[in-house]
Design an enzyme around this catalytic site. Structure first.
Site, PDB file in Angstrom:
ATOM      1  N   SER A 430       0.998  -1.150  -0.056  1.00 59.46           N
ATOM      2  CA  SER A 430       0.115  -0.038   0.076  1.00 59.46           C
ATOM      3  C   SER A 430       0.863   1.270  -0.083  1.00 59.46           C
ATOM      4  O   SER A 430       1.612   1.371  -1.033  1.00 59.46           O
ATOM      5  CB  SER A 430      -0.946  -0.118   1.200  1.00 59.46           C
ATOM      6  OG  SER A 430      -1.736   1.098   1.100  1.00 59.46           O
ATOM      7  N   ASP A 577      -3.098   6.690  -2.940  1.00 61.15           N
ATOM      8  CA  ASP A 577      -1.915   6.177  -2.564  1.00 61.15           C
ATOM      9  C   ASP A 577      -1.300   5.191  -3.653  1.00 61.15           C
ATOM     10  O   ASP A 577      -2.237   4.979  -4.637  1.00 61.15           O
ATOM     11  CB  ASP A 577      -1.948   5.729  -1.096  1.00 61.15           C
ATOM     12  CG  ASP A 577      -2.888   4.397  -1.347  1.00 61.15           C
ATOM     13  OD1 ASP A 577      -3.745   4.247  -1.849  1.00 61.15           O
ATOM     14  OD2 ASP A 577      -2.901   3.617  -0.165  1.00 61.15           O
ATOM     15  N   ASP A 579      -1.357   1.848  -4.024  1.00 56.45           N
ATOM     16  CA  ASP A 579      -2.132   0.661  -4.641  1.00 56.45           C
ATOM     17  C   ASP A 579      -3.572   1.166  -4.830  1.00 56.45           C
ATOM     18  O   ASP A 579      -4.611   0.446  -5.006  1.00 56.45           O
ATOM     19  CB  ASP A 579      -2.299  -0.277  -3.623  1.00 56.45           C
ATOM     20  CG  ASP A 579      -2.642  -0.132  -2.198  1.00 56.45           C
ATOM     21  OD1 ASP A 579      -2.942   1.224  -1.881  1.00 56.45           O
ATOM     22  OD2 ASP A 579      -3.474  -1.020  -1.795  1.00 56.45           O
ATOM     23  N   ASP A 581      -6.139   2.393  -3.176  1.00 57.16           N
ATOM     24  CA  ASP A 581      -7.356   1.946  -2.146  1.00 57.16           C
ATOM     25  C   ASP A 581      -7.511   3.096  -1.212  1.00 57.16           C
ATOM     26  O   ASP A 581      -8.562   3.055  -0.556  1.00 57.16           O
ATOM     27  CB  ASP A 581      -7.133   0.764  -1.362  1.00 57.16           C
ATOM     28  CG  ASP A 581      -5.934   0.772  -0.368  1.00 57.16           C
ATOM     29  OD1 ASP A 581      -5.185   1.583  -0.516  1.00 57.16           O
ATOM     30  OD2 ASP A 581      -5.935  -0.186   0.451  1.00 57.16           O
TER      31      ASP A 581
END
Length: 846
Positions: A430, A577, A579, A581
């Site tokens: 992440s 961010d 990734d 999410d």
């Protein structure tokens, strides 16, 4: 009496568990192994797990009257391994006992805590419990430290503690020394039972005493003082002398008999405390790891480190010890850690073991041929880790589906249900620093794992890790998916909004992550044509060169986006961010022309919630305990008009939010939003970005802004302002110490507001908090204020989440413009937040 026996599957554990059961004790076993057949009918319950695992220990300790702690590796090893096995497990158990009001521990210490005492030096020829510690080994050093923990638990927390310095536990003695040190299976039951019953007749006034006892039988040749044991009712029956005629003398007997610790004392007396050549040592572990590592990069890294250690490099030895101090813990967040060699790092060995454990768990609990979809981001190692996972799953008889390339986490979460899978794996860290990577696991319903699934998977991984990964079956005949999953996700996201105004100039950044292409397509097809991407950050780059931390919450992360927004005179800045999410938003600061205001996660959360509520969607609107209480007021307002909606509150993390029944919407203040649970049952920064752009465009068409909408909500419900005190540390003990101080002495006043209630969230009482146990403290302040302090679950940080509520004065001029009154409330709230943060930092000593 209900008694937890740790290490119940071990040799002493089996004897104690079966023996206590015959004496009427209800035994609850805890061990890394399954219960042995010989204990069938002897144990009331069984927990399979590690005493280092907080969740396992919390569950096992809850509801018992006493703990018999036998779990450990009863042999010499490198010092870090010994401290983990004997000291940290004891500390974990004692901490849980304090939280759950358990007031008795019987601990298996060892004669090796005093192993270097010589028989010839003892007054009256007896080894007294009062002799000073003289450990003969790393094993003995760890036992001394564990005994010190017991003493502190007795002094500080009123726990009755018994340290049993066990001699030689065997079915029968086999050496001359053991004629003195033998402890029989029957006598160990008598000893433990006596400790469990000691002082019962004296009542509460005797609680809190610490005792040291010698754990041996009634041996004729004993030179260890058994008087303290007899005082509490331990009357041993067996005598090693009955077997003396069967024992043959050896050359080493003379040396062994002269020292309390016997062979361990004679062999290890001159060994350095951090001897990397000792049995079970770092170098042995490292060489075994090298033989199993298929990655030439991490293999070369570890080989160089081993060479440095062998040449005497102390820093290299410390590094190696940390890498082999334990395994990356698999929990509800899956795995996450720094890349590198060793079990305490993210690498191909650890990922392969995780994949093998996961597929074994699924085959046992879900489906004999589990269907698993695997996704990955663009971080270092992600593609290889994903391929390893697919190969292991397919090789084990499962069906593995690998996404075609680096894609956002929400696409993987969508794919789990869209492809009717039993589970999903996303290789990502992440928004962690570039040196990290991670491994997230989704259940078949598209949500993240929660207890006890994480514990079961962790246990399966431990079993897989016991063997070589070279022997694990692999197959490259897994399915590599095409673009259909990503395309299906994009179509589904676009269905969330209706046609409407699109006159909005946007700036977007993906912070070097994998969201840019998908976000760009979604916004383009939704009609947002006036878009500007930050060119320096639009392509995936695992080194994240333009930011210190690739997290839009971190200071400076959005600087390039804000500079571009100023240059193009944008209406809105949206950031994801790496990734994708999470979603961050910035708007023009109307009070300071030319400047930008970063909206707080709670502000974005309530804006999105307000929009979804206005759409008439029924169900539960959920936020976490550290998010703004404004959501509850919005939901109550709509429920008051007859809408079928309700408010729910959970622990931090989307793994808990997505378990709310009838979920319609969820958010957490850390920029995570689930705006369409039927699409992605997790936080989704892409669908959230589309909805916030849609809302901003509709407001702009009416001559308003997102800030105006926030002011309107504040005028109706009061200004709910939230902030954080976040401290990043390099030494995790600082966090542990701060939490202990807060529990022992919570503040009475913060920022001039009285602390009206203190909830220890580790207690997990549904009656008082309505929440499962978690390491946190919630302070309820006067005037609807709130502070929640907890360690971060993903980073070495201590976080305090603060909220104050300030009433907004009525618009006395009746102009309909509440900006000035809201700004006055905002100034007052900022002052309160600053005062609370200052007082809290001082109290936590940061």
């Amino acid at each position: 009496m209900d008694v937890l026996v740790t290490g119940a599957a071990g040799s002493i554990g089996r004897s104690v568990s079966a023996g206590l059961n015959t004496l009427g004790v209800r035994v609850h076993g805890l061990d890394l192994a399954d219960p042995p057949d010989e204990l069938t009918g002897s144990v009331t319950g069984w927990t399979r797990g590690d005493c280092l695992d907080e969740a396992v220990v919390e569950s096992a300790v809850r509801g018992v009257d006493a703990v018999v702690h036998l779990a450990s590796n009863p042999s010499e090893a490198a010092l870090p391994a010994c401290l983990d096995s004997h000291v940290l497990t004891t500390a974990r158990l004692l901490d849980a006992m304090v939280r759950h009001d358990v007031h008795r521990m019987v601990y298996a210490s060892s004669n090796h805590a005093v192993g270097l005492h010589r028989r010839d030096d003892l007054d009256a020829g007896l080894l007294s419990i009062d002799v000073a510690p003289r450990p003969d080994s790393n094993y003995g050093i760890a036992k001394v430290a564990a005994e010190a923990l017991l003493q502190r638990a007795a002094d500080r927390h009123g726990i009755a503690t018994f340290a049993l310095r066990i001699g030689s536990f065997l079915d029968r003695p086999t050496t001359l020394r053991q004629l003195s040190s033998w402890l029989s299976p029957a006598d160990v039951v008598r000893l433990v039972h006596a400790c469990l019953l000691a002082d019962e007749a004296a009542g509460e006034g005797r609680r809190g005493r610490h005792r040291v006892l010698y754990g041996i039988s009634a041996n004729t040749r004993s030179w260890w003082d058994l008087t303290p044991g007899r005082v509490i009712g331990y009357h041993p029956v067996d005598d090693a002398e009955d077997f003396a005629g069967d024992i043959t003398e050896r050359d080493e007997d003379a040396a062994e008999i002269g020292l309390v610790g016997g062979p361990l004392a004679t062999d290890g007396a001159d060994r350095p405390a951090l001897d990397v050549h000792a049995p079970g040592s770092l170098l042995q572990l490292a060489h075994a790891w090298l033989a199993d590592d298929p990655d030439p990069v991490t293999r070369a890294e570890l080989a160089a480190l081993v060479e440095a250690v062998e040449s005497g490099d102390v820093d290299a030895q410390t590094d190696l010890a940390e890498r082999f101090s334990g395994r990356l813990v698999f929990g509800t967040a899956g795995l996450r850690g720094a890349l590198g060699s060793g079990p305490n790092r993210m690498n191909r060995v650890v990922v392969t073991q995780a994949a093998a454990g996961l597929v074994a768990h699924l085959q046992q609990q879900v489906n004999a041929t589990p269907r698993v979809v695997v996704g990955f981001d663009a971080r270092h190692g992600s593609a290889r880790f994903a391929a390893d996972t697919a190969e292991i799953i397919h090789g084990a008889g499962g069906e593995a589906l690998l996404l075609p390339g680096p894609l956002p986490t929400p696409v993987l979460a969508y794919a789990v249900r869209a492809l009717s899978c039993d589970a999903g794996v996303m290789v990502t860290a992440s928004h962690n620093p570039p040196a990290d990577n991670g491994y997230k696991v989704y259940l078949g319903d598209g949500s993240l794992i929660v207890p006890t699934a994480d514990e079961q998977i962790a246990a399966a991984i431990d079993r897989a890790a016991a063997g070589s990964i070279a022997t694990m079956p692999r197959s490259q005949d897994y399915v590599r998916l095409g673009d259909e999953v990503r395309a299906g996700y994009v179509d589904a996201v676009l269905d969330l909004v209706a046609a409407g105004p699109r006159n909005l100039r946007l700036v977007h950044t993906s912070l070097h992550g994998v969201g840019a292409v998908v976000v760009d397509e979604v916004l383009e097809r939704a009609g947002f044509t006036d878009r500007h991407a930050v060119p320096e950050q639009s392509e995936p780059d695992p080194d994240f060169p333009t930011v210190a931390f690739p997290n839009p919450e971190e200071p400076g992360a959005m600087d390039l986006a804000l500079a571009l927004a100023t240059k193009v005179d944008a209406d809105l800045v949206v950031a994801n961010d790496p990734d994708a999410d999470r979603c961050a938003v910035a708007v023009p600061d109307r009070l300071v022309p030319g400047q930008w205001r970063l909206l707080h996660g709670d502000e974005i959360g309530v804006l999105l919630a307000d929009a979804v509520l206005a759409s008439g969607r029924p169900g539960a609107y959920a936020a976490t305990i550290v998010s703004s209480s404004l959501l509850g007021r919005l939901v109550a307002e709509h429920a008051g008009t007859g809408a079928d909606v309700r408010h729910a509150e959970t622990l931090t993390g989307f793994k808990w939010l997505t378990k709310v029944d009838g979920l319609a919407y969820a958010y957490e203040e850390a920029l995570g939003y689930c705006v369409a649970p039927g699409l992605v049952l997790d936080k989704d920064g892409i669908s959230a970005a589309l909805l916030i752009c849609d809302l901003a465009a509709r407001l702009r068409a009416d001559g308003h802004t997102l800030t105006d909408r926030l002011d309107d909500l504040a005028s109706r419900h009061g200004l709910h302002t939230t902030d954080q005190l976040s401290v990043r540390v390099s030494d995790l003990s600082l966090i542990t110490d701060a939490m202990a101080r807060l529990r022992a002495e919570p503040p009475r006043v913060l920022g001039g507001l009285a602390v009206e209630q203190v909830d220890d969230l580790a207690e997990g009482s549904v009656k008082t908090t309505g929440l499962a146990p978690t390491d946190g403290i919630r302070l309820t302040l006067a005037e609807h204020g709130r502070v929640v302090v907890r360690p971060s679950g993903t980073e070495p940080k201590l976080k305090a989440y603060i909220e104050v509520v300030v009433p907004v004065e009525p618009d006395t001029d009746r102009t309909g413009d509440v900006t000035e009154t809201v700004q006055a409330a905002r100034i007052a709230a900022a002052g309160r937040l600053d005062a609370i943060k200052a007082d809290l930092a001082a109290h936590l000593r940061f």
